[in-house]
Write a protein that holds these residues in place. Structure first.
Motif, PDB file in Angstrom:
ATOM      1  N   ALA A 182       0.738  -1.208  -0.069  1.00 26.85           N
ATOM      2  CA  ALA A 182       0.072   0.139  -0.021  1.00 26.85           C
ATOM      3  C   ALA A 182       0.869   1.263   0.039  1.00 26.85           C
ATOM      4  CB  ALA A 182      -0.760   0.041   1.200  1.00 26.85           C
ATOM      5  N   GLU A 183       2.151   1.106   0.346  1.00 25.34           N
ATOM      6  CA  GLU A 183       3.148   2.318   0.467  1.00 25.34           C
ATOM      7  C   GLU A 183       2.380   3.593   1.311  1.00 25.34           C
ATOM      8  OE1 GLU A 183       4.122   2.289  -3.526  1.00 25.34           O
ATOM      9  OE2 GLU A 183       5.954   1.089  -3.091  1.00 25.34           O
ATOM     10  N   GLY A 184       1.679   3.404   2.177  1.00 26.32           N
ATOM     11  CA  GLY A 184       1.101   4.477   3.056  1.00 26.32           C
ATOM     12  C   GLY A 184      -0.062   5.029   2.526  1.00 26.32           C
ATOM     13  N   LYS A 185      -0.640   4.397   1.445  1.00 28.87           N
ATOM     14  CA  LYS A 185      -1.820   4.909   0.726  1.00 28.87           C
ATOM     15  C   LYS A 185      -3.066   4.194   1.173  1.00 28.87           C
ATOM     16  CE  LYS A 185       0.527   6.741  -3.193  1.00 28.87           C
ATOM     17  NZ  LYS A 185       1.822   6.791  -2.764  1.00 28.87           N
ATOM     18  N   ARG A 186      -3.965   4.642   1.764  1.00 27.11           N
ATOM     19  CA  ARG A 186      -5.302   4.172   2.349  1.00 27.11           C
ATOM     20  C   ARG A 186      -6.120   3.407   1.247  1.00 27.11           C
ATOM     21  NH1 ARG A 186      -7.685   8.351   6.717  1.00 27.11           N
ATOM     22  NH2 ARG A 186      -6.111   8.350   8.169  1.00 27.11           N
ATOM     23  N   THR A 187      -6.097   4.110   0.146  1.00 24.36           N
ATOM     24  CA  THR A 187      -6.991   3.543  -1.042  1.00 24.36           C
ATOM     25  C   THR A 187      -6.469   2.337  -1.591  1.00 24.36           C
ATOM     26  OG1 THR A 187      -5.825   5.257  -2.266  1.00 24.36           O
ATOM     27  CG2 THR A 187      -8.022   6.037  -1.371  1.00 24.36           C
ATOM     28  N   ARG A 188      -5.218   2.338  -1.575  1.00 28.60           N
ATOM     29  CA  ARG A 188      -4.657   1.248  -1.891  1.00 28.60           C
ATOM     30  C   ARG A 188      -4.934  -0.165  -1.020  1.00 28.60           C
ATOM     31  NH1 ARG A 188       1.595   1.911  -4.260  1.00 28.60           N
ATOM     32  NH2 ARG A 188       1.336   3.221  -6.048  1.00 28.60           N
ATOM     33  N   LEU A 189      -4.878   0.121   0.199  1.00 31.32           N
ATOM     34  CA  LEU A 189      -4.900  -1.040   1.255  1.00 31.32           C
ATOM     35  C   LEU A 189      -6.313  -1.658   1.134  1.00 31.32           C
ATOM     36  CD1 LEU A 189      -3.929  -2.649   3.630  1.00 31.32           C
ATOM     37  CD2 LEU A 189      -4.733  -0.765   5.038  1.00 31.32           C
ATOM     38  N   THR A 190      -7.171  -0.490   0.968  1.00 28.21           N
ATOM     39  CA  THR A 190      -8.801  -0.813   1.042  1.00 28.21           C
ATOM     40  C   THR A 190      -9.203  -1.660  -0.134  1.00 28.21           C
ATOM     41  OG1 THR A 190      -9.626   1.238   0.241  1.00 28.21           O
ATOM     42  CG2 THR A 190      -9.571   1.031   2.645  1.00 28.21           C
TER      43      THR A 190
ATOM     44  N   GLY B 144     -16.089  -6.075   1.588  1.00 27.77           N
ATOM     45  CA  GLY B 144     -16.570  -5.127   0.638  1.00 27.77           C
ATOM     46  C   GLY B 144     -16.014  -3.798   1.411  1.00 27.77           C
ATOM     47  N   PRO B 145     -16.454  -2.676   1.184  1.00 29.05           N
ATOM     48  CA  PRO B 145     -16.158  -1.365   1.337  1.00 29.05           C
ATOM     49  C   PRO B 145     -16.094  -1.241   3.030  1.00 29.05           C
ATOM     50  CG  PRO B 145     -17.266  -1.077  -0.497  1.00 29.05           C
ATOM     51  CD  PRO B 145     -17.356  -2.616  -0.293  1.00 29.05           C
ATOM     52  N   THR B 146     -17.173  -1.913   3.481  1.00 26.39           N
ATOM     53  CA  THR B 146     -17.541  -1.832   4.852  1.00 26.39           C
ATOM     54  C   THR B 146     -16.273  -2.514   5.616  1.00 26.39           C
ATOM     55  OG1 THR B 146     -19.898  -1.081   4.586  1.00 26.39           O
ATOM     56  CG2 THR B 146     -19.128  -2.147   6.669  1.00 26.39           C
ATOM     57  N   GLY B 147     -16.285  -3.755   5.001  1.00 27.96           N
ATOM     58  CA  GLY B 147     -15.332  -4.741   5.755  1.00 27.96           C
ATOM     59  C   GLY B 147     -14.053  -4.119   5.723  1.00 27.96           C
ATOM     60  N   ALA B 148     -13.618  -3.549   4.647  1.00 29.07           N
ATOM     61  CA  ALA B 148     -12.202  -2.794   4.326  1.00 29.07           C
ATOM     62  C   ALA B 148     -11.951  -1.571   5.555  1.00 29.07           C
ATOM     63  CB  ALA B 148     -12.102  -2.315   3.157  1.00 29.07           C
ATOM     64  N   ASP B 149     -13.169  -1.092   6.003  1.00 30.49           N
ATOM     65  CA  ASP B 149     -13.359   0.178   6.750  1.00 30.49           C
ATOM     66  C   ASP B 149     -13.137  -0.639   8.157  1.00 30.49           C
ATOM     67  OD1 ASP B 149     -13.514   2.209   5.312  1.00 30.49           O
ATOM     68  OD2 ASP B 149     -15.691   2.496   5.433  1.00 30.49           O
ATOM     69  N   ILE B 150     -13.694  -1.609   8.607  1.00 25.20           N
ATOM     70  CA  ILE B 150     -13.569  -2.237   9.733  1.00 25.20           C
ATOM     71  C   ILE B 150     -12.093  -2.756   9.995  1.00 25.20           C
ATOM     72  CG2 ILE B 150     -14.177  -4.214  11.102  1.00 25.20           C
ATOM     73  CD1 ILE B 150     -16.970  -4.120   9.685  1.00 25.20           C
ATOM     74  N   PHE B 151     -11.566  -3.252   9.024  1.00 26.98           N
ATOM     75  CA  PHE B 151     -10.197  -3.717   9.117  1.00 26.98           C
ATOM     76  C   PHE B 151      -9.110  -2.593   9.396  1.00 26.98           C
ATOM     77  CE2 PHE B 151      -6.066  -5.062   7.778  1.00 26.98           C
ATOM     78  CZ  PHE B 151      -5.871  -6.260   8.065  1.00 26.98           C
ATOM     79  N   CYS B 152      -9.257  -1.431   8.499  1.00 28.42           N
ATOM     80  CA  CYS B 152      -8.422  -0.421   8.871  1.00 28.42           C
ATOM     81  C   CYS B 152      -8.776   0.164  10.255  1.00 28.42           C
ATOM     82  CB  CYS B 152      -8.688   0.692   7.618  1.00 28.42           C
ATOM     83  SG  CYS B 152      -8.300  -0.062   6.050  1.00 28.42           S
ATOM     84  N   ARG B 153      -9.887   0.568  10.507  1.00 26.05           N
ATOM     85  CA  ARG B 153     -10.191   1.025  11.917  1.00 26.05           C
ATOM     86  C   ARG B 153      -9.761   0.138  12.950  1.00 26.05           C
ATOM     87  NH1 ARG B 153     -16.116   0.564  11.983  1.00 26.05           N
ATOM     88  NH2 ARG B 153     -15.923  -1.177  13.537  1.00 26.05           N
ATOM     89  N   GLU B 154      -9.691  -1.076  12.934  1.00 28.83           N
ATOM     90  CA  GLU B 154      -8.987  -1.914  14.001  1.00 28.83           C
ATOM     91  C   GLU B 154      -7.592  -2.051  13.893  1.00 28.83           C
ATOM     92  OE1 GLU B 154     -10.747  -4.727  16.191  1.00 28.83           O
ATOM     93  OE2 GLU B 154     -12.279  -3.199  16.047  1.00 28.83           O
ATOM     94  N   ALA B 155      -6.925  -1.849  12.355  1.00 32.97           N
ATOM     95  CA  ALA B 155      -5.507  -2.210  12.253  1.00 32.97           C
ATOM     96  C   ALA B 155      -4.837  -0.903  12.663  1.00 32.97           C
ATOM     97  CB  ALA B 155      -5.294  -2.681  10.608  1.00 32.97           C
ATOM     98  N   GLN B 156      -5.539   0.206  12.710  1.00 31.02           N
ATOM     99  CA  GLN B 156      -4.743   1.493  13.033  1.00 31.02           C
ATOM    100  C   GLN B 156      -4.141   1.228  14.435  1.00 31.02           C
ATOM    101  OE1 GLN B 156      -6.933   5.031  13.595  1.00 31.02           O
ATOM    102  NE2 GLN B 156      -8.673   3.855  14.024  1.00 31.02           N
ATOM    103  N   GLN B 157      -4.583   0.373  15.070  1.00 25.54           N
ATOM    104  CA  GLN B 157      -3.757   0.129  16.599  1.00 25.54           C
ATOM    105  C   GLN B 157      -2.434  -0.360  16.384  1.00 25.54           C
ATOM    106  OE1 GLN B 157      -6.186  -2.343  19.311  1.00 25.54           O
ATOM    107  NE2 GLN B 157      -4.275  -3.187  20.326  1.00 25.54           N
ATOM    108  N   VAL B 158      -2.301  -1.137  15.218  1.00 23.61           N
ATOM    109  CA  VAL B 158      -1.002  -1.450  15.092  1.00 23.61           C
ATOM    110  C   VAL B 158      -0.147  -1.071  13.772  1.00 23.61           C
ATOM    111  CG1 VAL B 158      -1.169  -3.809  16.375  1.00 23.61           C
ATOM    112  CG2 VAL B 158      -1.637  -3.585  13.968  1.00 23.61           C
ATOM    113  N   TRP B 159      -0.993  -0.310  13.054  1.00 17.36           N
ATOM    114  CA  TRP B 159      -0.374   0.374  11.725  1.00 17.36           C
ATOM    115  C   TRP B 159      -0.712   1.765  11.909  1.00 17.36           C
ATOM    116  CZ3 TRP B 159      -2.693  -3.320   7.355  1.00 17.36           C
ATOM    117  CH2 TRP B 159      -2.027  -4.321   7.420  1.00 17.36           C
TER     118      TRP B 159
END
Length: 217
Positions: free
Chosen positions: A123-131, A141-156
């Protein structure tokens, strides 16, 4: 600059509703292959039309059965996955989900060598690439990607502040600002994922919102 009232409300959100979904599922989230995979499985489960509590219970059962890594999930038989989902009362979608999780495990092995840290690297620091990459996994889907990122910000930390639409709705419900930057000012970076998870619960549970606002009165 955040005011005392907003900071007090944020602390009440953490006290009354805070806590990531990963923690509820017994996942010790860290920047390592196993917990990142377990988070992806949890996201996949919660993306279906089923309660979050059932999704969390099913995730726990899959981990108990040995699906803690992409390799482990792939090695479980389809029936073992169905049985684990059943023990978690994830019965409405158990057969299709068992198939989908097997496919996700194979994809994770083939595309990322079973190590989802490569998602962040690519993703190289780009959220859109990660989602976008997350949505290549079946069932996310988009909602699931949001959930992952919302939780993963704890360690990323590079994802911070990741405040999705539902978390902003919860913030508005208890009188907090709705911009990601302003919400991030209210809590420390290490608490941001738990804070956002609490705001999501408040968005979904009016009684919880009323409890937090009543304490602020």
């Amino acid at each position: 600059m955040a005011g005392k009232r907003e900071k007090d409300t944020a602390r009440r959100v953490l006290d009354e509703a805070g806590g990531t979904m990963a923690r509820e599922a017994g996942i010790g989230l860290a920047d390592r292959p196993a917990p990142l995979w377990q988070l992806l499985v949890l996201v996949n489960l919660v993306s279906a039309r089923i309660s979050a509590d059932i999704a969390v219970a099913a995730a726990r059962e899959l981990n108990e059965a040995g699906g803690t890594t992409a390799e482990g999930m792939a090695e479980l038989t389809w029936q073992q996955r169905v049985d684990a989902l059943g023990r978690g009362h994830y019965v409405r979608y158990d057969e299709s989900t068992a198939t989908r999780l097997g496919e996700c495990a194979e994809f994770a092995r083939e595309r990322y060598g079973g190590d989802l840290r490569r998602l962040a690297e690519e993703a190289e620091g780009k959220r859109t690439r990660l989602t976008k990459a997350l949505q290549e996994f079946k069932g996310v889907g988009p909602t699931g990607a949001d959930i992952f990122c919302r939780e993963a910000q704890q360690v990323w930390p590079w994802l911070r502040p990741y405040v999705d639409k539902l978390a902003r709705k919860g913030a508005d419900r208890v009188g907090l600002p709705t911009s990601a930057e302003e919400l991030a000012e209210l809590v420390g970076g290490d608490d941001l994922a738990a804070f956002c998870a609490g705001l999501v619960r408040i968005a979904r549970e009016r009684d919880l919102a009323e409890k937090v606002t009543a304490q602020a009165a």
